[in-house]
Motif scaffolding. Structure first.
Motif, short mmCIF file in Angstrom:
data_model
loop_
_atom_site.label_atom_id
_atom_site.label_comp_id
_atom_site.label_asym_id
_atom_site.label_seq_id
_atom_site.Cartn_x
_atom_site.Cartn_y
_atom_site.Cartn_z
N THR A 92 35.87 37.85 42.99
CA THR A 92 36.20 36.83 42.42
C THR A 92 36.87 36.99 41.11
O THR A 92 37.12 38.00 40.89
N GLY A 93 37.04 35.85 40.43
CA GLY A 93 38.04 36.22 39.08
C GLY A 93 39.39 36.41 39.53
O GLY A 93 39.96 36.24 40.37
N SER A 107 25.95 33.12 43.52
CA SER A 107 25.81 34.49 42.86
C SER A 107 24.83 35.27 43.84
O SER A 107 24.22 34.87 44.66
N ARG A 171 28.17 36.81 30.21
CA ARG A 171 28.92 37.67 30.91
C ARG A 171 29.26 38.92 29.85
O ARG A 171 29.14 40.07 30.34
N GLU A 175 28.24 42.86 30.68
CA GLU A 175 29.19 43.93 30.78
C GLU A 175 28.60 45.25 29.93
O GLU A 175 28.74 46.31 30.23
N GLU A 244 34.71 41.54 38.81
CA GLU A 244 34.04 40.34 39.00
C GLU A 244 33.75 40.03 40.76
O GLU A 244 34.63 40.04 41.21
N CYS A 248 30.22 37.26 38.58
CA CYS A 248 29.55 37.89 37.69
C CYS A 248 30.02 39.30 37.57
O CYS A 248 30.52 39.81 38.53
N PRO A 249 29.79 39.80 36.35
CA PRO A 249 30.41 41.38 36.28
C PRO A 249 29.68 42.38 37.09
O PRO A 249 28.33 42.28 37.21
N THR A 264 24.96 45.39 40.33
CA THR A 264 25.09 44.21 39.87
C THR A 264 23.74 44.09 39.13
O THR A 264 22.75 44.76 39.56
#
Length: 290
Positions: A92-93, A107, A171, A175, A244, A248-249, A264
């Motif tokens: 994503t992202g 998620s 976020r 990270e 991402e 989420c990172p 993750t």
């Protein structure tokens, strides 16, 4: 030239994220969701859409019905899966190749819990809570009654409630913890790793029998720290980057340009409570190489 009877290109492009999103939430794999999306497109091309008043709802209904059939047939394969199962990561992202319908239900943490639902519960929850479908329409997909569909969604909602109630780090904080964990693991710094992990932290590794991974969840900060250092020593990765996935990172780790695992986290109060490492190469294919 679009096929005869196909939705207009602009309409399909507008609704495709919802079609893929429904399939991915129900199935938990990118490959199967892409197959379902393609099947929906082909069936839409062959259908008479002149009487369809809500094209998005029609397409999502078709995606849900198709995904439901796929998921029921896939249950046997998943029950024989080697070790813990994690969802196939969805990029994503800004790096994502296509627009994706995003919310909390996509998620990794939510998809892991949803995997424990029955196929019918999963469909009812996704269609009602994500797409706001009425229960009579959900009943048409599941072949039951409106009351039965309502009960399925309620039961599913109760089972995923715990995930929604967990504290979620920002976020930036996620990270920071990812980078700190990597630095400590690379250095073999056990004290730093233990400090980053909650005492009752859980490590889940998915190798699917195709890559080395713990066959059961690992618990405890010290045990997880030792495992992380050993995996670095064995695989000797040479590059990594924060990307991402599923909104989420995540930390992508490479060796010789090949993605060897994807990490993750769930973080609370600055410490890792759940650490997930996906190493099954079949599930990493769509993330790519460097």
């Amino acid at each position: 030239m679009k096929p005869t009877g196909a939705p207009a290109e602009a309409d399909w492009n507008a609704h495709r994220p919802a079609v893929f999103g429904a399939a991915y939430r129900i199935l938990g794999t990118v490959a199967e969701a892409e197959d379902v999306t393609q099947e929906v497109w082909l069936r839409a091309c062959a259908a008479d859409l002149s009487e369809v008043r809500d094209l998005r709802a029609w397409l999502v209904t078709l995606a849900a019905r198709t995904s439901y059939n796929v998921l029921r047939s896939a249950r046997v394969r998943r029950e024989s899966y080697v070790g813990p199962w994690l969802p196939e990561p969805l990029l994503t992202g800004p790096d994502a190749a296509a627009q994706v319908l995003m919310d909390e239900s996509v998620s990794t943490a939510m998809l892991v819990v949803m995997e424990r639902l029955t196929p019918a519960e999963r469909v009812a929850l996704v269609l009602h809570d994500v797409f706001d479908f009425p229960f009579d329409r959900i009943a048409e997909v599941l072949g039951n009654t409106s009351a039965a569909s309502r009960k399925l969604a309620s039961r599913a909602r109760a089972r995923v409630a715990a995930v929604k109630e967990r504290p979620r780090a920002s976020r930036a904080e996620t990270e920071r913890v990812l980078r700190a964990f990597k630095a400590a693991a690379d250095a073999g710094d056990m004290a730093a790793l233990v400090a980053l992990l909650a005492p009752e932290a859980v490590y889940v590794g998915d190798g699917g029998g195709k890559a080395t991974a713990a066959r059961r969840p690992v618990r405890g900060a010290e045990t997880i720290a030792l495992l992380a250092v050993r995996q670095i020593q064995i695989r000797r990765p040479d590059a990594s980057e924060i990307i991402e996935v599923n909104g989420c990172p995540a930390l992508a780790t490479y060796r010789g340009g090949e993605l060897v695992w994807l990490d993750t986290l769930e973080v609370a109060d600055g410490r890792i409570t759940v650490f997930r490492r996906l190493a099954n190469p079949e599930k990493l294919l769509r993330i790519g190489h460097i």
